[in-house]
Design a protein around this motif. Sequence first.
Motif, PDB file in Angstrom:
ATOM      1  N   CYS A   1      31.056 -10.258  23.683  1.00 34.84           N
ATOM      2  CA  CYS A   1      29.973 -10.268  24.431  1.00 34.84           C
ATOM      3  C   CYS A   1      28.476 -10.430  23.381  1.00 34.84           C
ATOM      4  CB  CYS A   1      29.767  -9.142  25.254  1.00 34.84           C
ATOM      5  SG  CYS A   1      30.840  -9.509  26.724  1.00 34.84           S
ATOM      6  N   ALA A   2      28.228  -9.345  22.739  1.00 33.01           N
ATOM      7  CA  ALA A   2      26.992  -9.350  22.101  1.00 33.01           C
ATOM      8  C   ALA A   2      27.001 -10.341  20.890  1.00 33.01           C
ATOM      9  CB  ALA A   2      26.720  -7.661  21.406  1.00 33.01           C
ATOM     10  N   GLY A   3      28.351 -10.654  20.299  1.00 37.05           N
ATOM     11  CA  GLY A   3      28.197 -11.512  19.384  1.00 37.05           C
ATOM     12  C   GLY A   3      28.034 -13.050  19.931  1.00 37.05           C
ATOM     13  N   GLY A   4      27.427 -12.890  20.901  1.00 37.68           N
ATOM     14  CA  GLY A   4      27.081 -14.358  21.478  1.00 37.68           C
ATOM     15  C   GLY A   4      27.998 -15.032  22.711  1.00 37.68           C
ATOM     16  N   MET A   5      28.497 -14.166  23.408  1.00 44.59           N
ATOM     17  CA  MET A   5      29.305 -14.522  24.691  1.00 44.59           C
ATOM     18  C   MET A   5      30.488 -15.595  24.067  1.00 44.59           C
ATOM     19  SD  MET A   5      28.361 -12.692  27.166  1.00 44.59           S
ATOM     20  CE  MET A   5      26.722 -11.401  27.107  1.00 44.59           C
ATOM     21  N   ARG A   6      31.135 -15.269  23.268  1.00 44.84           N
ATOM     22  CA  ARG A   6      32.096 -16.144  22.849  1.00 44.84           C
ATOM     23  C   ARG A   6      33.439 -15.642  23.365  1.00 44.84           C
ATOM     24  NH1 ARG A   6      30.825 -18.801  17.963  1.00 44.84           N
ATOM     25  NH2 ARG A   6      28.738 -19.462  18.036  1.00 44.84           N
ATOM     26  N   MET A   7      34.205 -16.797  23.815  1.00 49.65           N
ATOM     27  CA  MET A   7      35.428 -16.480  24.786  1.00 49.65           C
ATOM     28  C   MET A   7      36.582 -16.872  24.095  1.00 49.65           C
ATOM     29  SD  MET A   7      33.351 -17.368  28.232  1.00 49.65           S
ATOM     30  CE  MET A   7      31.469 -16.603  28.508  1.00 49.65           C
ATOM     31  N   TYR A   8      37.744 -16.367  24.720  1.00 47.58           N
ATOM     32  CA  TYR A   8      39.155 -17.009  24.333  1.00 47.58           C
ATOM     33  C   TYR A   8      40.049 -16.772  25.558  1.00 47.58           C
ATOM     34  CZ  TYR A   8      39.535 -11.875  22.842  1.00 47.58           C
ATOM     35  OH  TYR A   8      39.965 -10.592  22.886  1.00 47.58           O
ATOM     36  N   ASP A   9      41.274 -16.965  25.199  1.00 51.59           N
ATOM     37  CA  ASP A   9      42.292 -17.085  26.089  1.00 51.59           C
ATOM     38  C   ASP A   9      42.894 -15.777  26.216  1.00 51.59           C
ATOM     39  OD1 ASP A   9      43.688 -19.235  28.026  1.00 51.59           O
ATOM     40  OD2 ASP A   9      45.245 -17.792  27.258  1.00 51.59           O
ATOM     41  N   ALA A  10      43.411 -15.380  27.460  1.00 53.34           N
ATOM     42  CA  ALA A  10      44.357 -14.307  27.573  1.00 53.34           C
ATOM     43  C   ALA A  10      45.501 -14.283  26.933  1.00 53.34           C
ATOM     44  CB  ALA A  10      44.589 -13.910  28.900  1.00 53.34           C
ATOM     45  N   ALA A  11      46.229 -15.356  26.498  1.00 56.64           N
ATOM     46  CA  ALA A  11      47.351 -15.356  25.889  1.00 56.64           C
ATOM     47  C   ALA A  11      47.231 -14.688  24.578  1.00 56.64           C
ATOM     48  CB  ALA A  11      47.643 -16.945  25.571  1.00 56.64           C
ATOM     49  N   TYR A  12      46.167 -14.768  23.969  1.00 57.59           N
ATOM     50  CA  TYR A  12      45.606 -14.185  22.623  1.00 57.59           C
ATOM     51  C   TYR A  12      46.327 -12.516  22.716  1.00 57.59           C
ATOM     52  CZ  TYR A  12      43.672 -12.624  18.130  1.00 57.59           C
ATOM     53  OH  TYR A  12      43.397 -12.041  16.959  1.00 57.59           O
ATOM     54  N   LEU A  13      45.661 -11.859  23.727  1.00 59.44           N
ATOM     55  CA  LEU A  13      45.865 -10.734  24.084  1.00 59.44           C
ATOM     56  C   LEU A  13      47.316 -10.237  24.194  1.00 59.44           C
ATOM     57  CD1 LEU A  13      42.841 -10.089  26.390  1.00 59.44           C
ATOM     58  CD2 LEU A  13      42.949  -9.193  23.999  1.00 59.44           C
ATOM     59  N   THR A  14      47.995 -11.103  25.083  1.00 56.12           N
ATOM     60  CA  THR A  14      49.577 -10.830  24.971  1.00 56.12           C
ATOM     61  C   THR A  14      50.117 -10.693  23.804  1.00 56.12           C
ATOM     62  OG1 THR A  14      49.188 -12.054  27.186  1.00 56.12           O
ATOM     63  CG2 THR A  14      51.466 -11.457  26.588  1.00 56.12           C
ATOM     64  N   GLY A  15      49.837 -11.875  22.848  1.00 53.32           N
ATOM     65  CA  GLY A  15      50.390 -12.072  21.642  1.00 53.32           C
ATOM     66  C   GLY A  15      49.955 -10.998  20.770  1.00 53.32           C
ATOM     67  N   LEU A  16      48.816 -10.307  20.864  1.00 52.27           N
ATOM     68  CA  LEU A  16      48.178  -9.465  19.946  1.00 52.27           C
ATOM     69  C   LEU A  16      49.047  -7.997  20.253  1.00 52.27           C
ATOM     70  CD1 LEU A  16      46.146  -8.361  17.925  1.00 52.27           C
ATOM     71  CD2 LEU A  16      44.621  -7.874  19.900  1.00 52.27           C
ATOM     72  N   ARG A  17      49.265  -7.800  21.682  1.00 45.48           N
ATOM     73  CA  ARG A  17      49.955  -6.451  21.975  1.00 45.48           C
ATOM     74  C   ARG A  17      51.187  -6.597  21.453  1.00 45.48           C
ATOM     75  NH1 ARG A  17      49.309  -1.256  23.524  1.00 45.48           N
ATOM     76  NH2 ARG A  17      50.531  -1.478  21.469  1.00 45.48           N
ATOM     77  N   ALA A  18      52.019  -7.871  21.238  1.00 42.93           N
ATOM     78  CA  ALA A  18      53.436  -7.879  20.661  1.00 42.93           C
ATOM     79  C   ALA A  18      53.284  -7.521  19.348  1.00 42.93           C
ATOM     80  CB  ALA A  18      54.023  -9.135  21.078  1.00 42.93           C
ATOM     81  N   LEU A  19      52.387  -8.049  18.639  1.00 38.13           N
ATOM     82  CA  LEU A  19      51.974  -8.105  17.200  1.00 38.13           C
ATOM     83  C   LEU A  19      51.946  -6.480  16.916  1.00 38.13           C
ATOM     84  CD1 LEU A  19      49.858 -11.001  16.003  1.00 38.13           C
ATOM     85  CD2 LEU A  19      52.383 -10.601  15.445  1.00 38.13           C
ATOM     86  N   CYS A  20      51.178  -5.954  17.647  1.00 39.73           N
ATOM     87  CA  CYS A  20      50.734  -4.258  17.311  1.00 39.73           C
ATOM     88  C   CYS A  20      51.934  -3.430  17.577  1.00 39.73           C
ATOM     89  CB  CYS A  20      49.537  -3.963  18.228  1.00 39.73           C
ATOM     90  SG  CYS A  20      47.813  -4.586  17.842  1.00 39.73           S
ATOM     91  N   ASP A  21      52.793  -3.900  18.435  1.00 46.67           N
ATOM     92  CA  ASP A  21      53.979  -3.325  18.603  1.00 46.67           C
ATOM     93  C   ASP A  21      55.040  -3.318  17.436  1.00 46.67           C
ATOM     94  OD1 ASP A  21      53.321  -2.028  21.066  1.00 46.67           O
ATOM     95  OD2 ASP A  21      54.193  -3.491  22.088  1.00 46.67           O
ATOM     96  N   GLU A  22      55.095  -4.692  17.046  1.00 49.01           N
ATOM     97  CA  GLU A  22      56.035  -5.013  15.985  1.00 49.01           C
ATOM     98  C   GLU A  22      55.551  -4.324  14.825  1.00 49.01           C
ATOM     99  OE1 GLU A  22      56.396  -9.330  15.438  1.00 49.01           O
ATOM    100  OE2 GLU A  22      56.954  -9.156  13.566  1.00 49.01           O
ATOM    101  N   PHE A  23      54.388  -4.316  14.429  1.00 48.59           N
ATOM    102  CA  PHE A  23      53.810  -3.713  13.135  1.00 48.59           C
ATOM    103  C   PHE A  23      53.453  -2.213  13.177  1.00 48.59           C
ATOM    104  CE2 PHE A  23      53.476  -8.240  12.429  1.00 48.59           C
ATOM    105  CZ  PHE A  23      53.834  -8.291  11.097  1.00 48.59           C
ATOM    106  N   GLY A  24      53.605  -1.627  14.469  1.00 49.18           N
ATOM    107  CA  GLY A  24      53.213  -0.051  14.544  1.00 49.18           C
ATOM    108  C   GLY A  24      51.869   0.016  14.285  1.00 49.18           C
ATOM    109  N   VAL A  25      50.956  -0.393  14.918  1.00 48.87           N
ATOM    110  CA  VAL A  25      49.541  -0.083  14.853  1.00 48.87           C
ATOM    111  C   VAL A  25      49.163  -0.074  16.347  1.00 48.87           C
ATOM    112  CG1 VAL A  25      49.188  -1.138  12.780  1.00 48.87           C
ATOM    113  CG2 VAL A  25      48.673  -2.500  14.688  1.00 48.87           C
ATOM    114  N   HIS A  26      47.971   0.853  16.528  1.00 52.49           N
ATOM    115  CA  HIS A  26      47.621   0.828  17.980  1.00 52.49           C
ATOM    116  C   HIS A  26      46.757  -0.323  18.449  1.00 52.49           C
ATOM    117  CE1 HIS A  26      47.728   5.555  17.579  1.00 52.49           C
ATOM    118  NE2 HIS A  26      48.748   5.067  18.448  1.00 52.49           N
ATOM    119  N   LEU A  27      46.473  -0.600  19.511  1.00 54.63           N
ATOM    120  CA  LEU A  27      45.665  -1.504  20.172  1.00 54.63           C
ATOM    121  C   LEU A  27      44.179  -0.938  21.020  1.00 54.63           C
ATOM    122  CD1 LEU A  27      44.705  -4.473  20.799  1.00 54.63           C
ATOM    123  CD2 LEU A  27      46.244  -4.578  22.624  1.00 54.63           C
TER     124      LEU A  27
END
Length: 458
Positions: A235-261
Amino acid sequence: MNALPQTPAPDTAAWRARDLAVLWHPCTQMHDHAERVPLIPIARGEGAWLIDHAGRRYLDAISSWWTNLFGHANPRIAAAVKDQLDRLEHVIFAGFSHEPGIRLAEELLRVAPPGLARVFYADNGSSAIEVALKMSFHYWRNVGRAGKTRFVALTGSYHGETLGALGVTDVPLYRATYAPLLLSPILVRSPDCYERAPGVSWREHSLARLADMRAALERHAHEVCAVIVEPLVQCAGGMRMYDAAYLTGLRALCDEFGVHLIADEIAVGFGRTGTLFACEQAAITPDFLCLSKGLTGGFLPLSAVLTTAAVYDAFYAEYASGKAFLHSHSYTGNPLACRAALETLAIFRDEPVLARNRELAAQLAARLAPLAAHPHVAEVRQTGLIAAIELVRERTPRTPFPAAERRGLRAYLYALAHGVLLRPLGDVIYCMPPYVIRRDEIDRMVDVAAAAIDHAVA
Ligand SMILES: *Cc1c(COP(=O)(O)O)cnc(C)c1O
């Protein structure tokens, strides 16, 4: 440059003078108020409108910094707070508790993505971010991974202004001056779809950017506590938007690499993107969900960090183990704020808020569509009830206006003079209205925004 929009009525002028004699306003070069930018004392609010001492009305197209959901002076929320005022205004939240705080935690866990089990209160968005960062770091320490000391953030991200929250923020305007005082996060390219190549879909572009995240985690996961993101809209960075699929993939990456989201839904939570929480669109549960702004319907400062049983359990031990989370704010869990939040959530239960928001969003999209062809508009983008128009000097190749020309400020002044409060982020004009905005008010908001854009680029 425009002068003040009109000769102020005596009350307004008097309040303005008294204010400027003693106050220092947030996110403001006070010098601007000397002549260019009118300071507007507001006497009262009503629905989507703010009303000054002369009776001049301003349509609050930005929900008073994205906090207001159901209108100013909303009678239902006001009544709940008034009722609470006569019972208990505040009590220390360490060693003591109260019904509004308990019921709000129960209700937040009921509506939040599944798997969250605990609620920790703070009193503003930045403080919620501080809590999430400290809790994540402390979790890893408690489980014997003290080497995890860093955070991953996205380019263009904004997480608040306190030093910890600013430390994971990547908006140079706010960050650069204080850089010597701040954390050094690992910055990963944002899935921001404004940057996609012609012909590439939001989904394709966002998914491709997961490769950057994977590369960063491959290198740094051993020293990383958490990845922090603003789900769907930066938001504050200029209302830049992205697709929800990124978040699904990010959740999987965080699990794979053992870091929190850490999901910072301070701005996008509570129905703004079309679902109650943005994470729902990716069908994910973060390890930490940070909420504030709309949480109280815009009535009172309050924030909450929701986390999992796994995180909570890593702190739960004999006192002597030193594992407790010894973080506090004096006004933690303020009962008045909790009552405002409970009433806000009750409105979501009792009324078809999300369905109505989707209708309003469709109308907003239809009304804004013609602006996409404007010679100084690079993009019109929208997610739910956040719509943004990016102004440029040249469309091809995209060339921004020199920042010193302050085109966004021209739009602000023009809209103000025409009874609409827009507050552009640089040259990004956006609409993020309260959910009670009426259809004719949307039309008016868009008409004034379009005229303000013509004025700003001329
Ligand atoms: C506003 C905001 C914050 C900071 O909240 P404050 O209450 O202003 O401290 C943090 N993150 C996001 C995404 C925000 O929009």
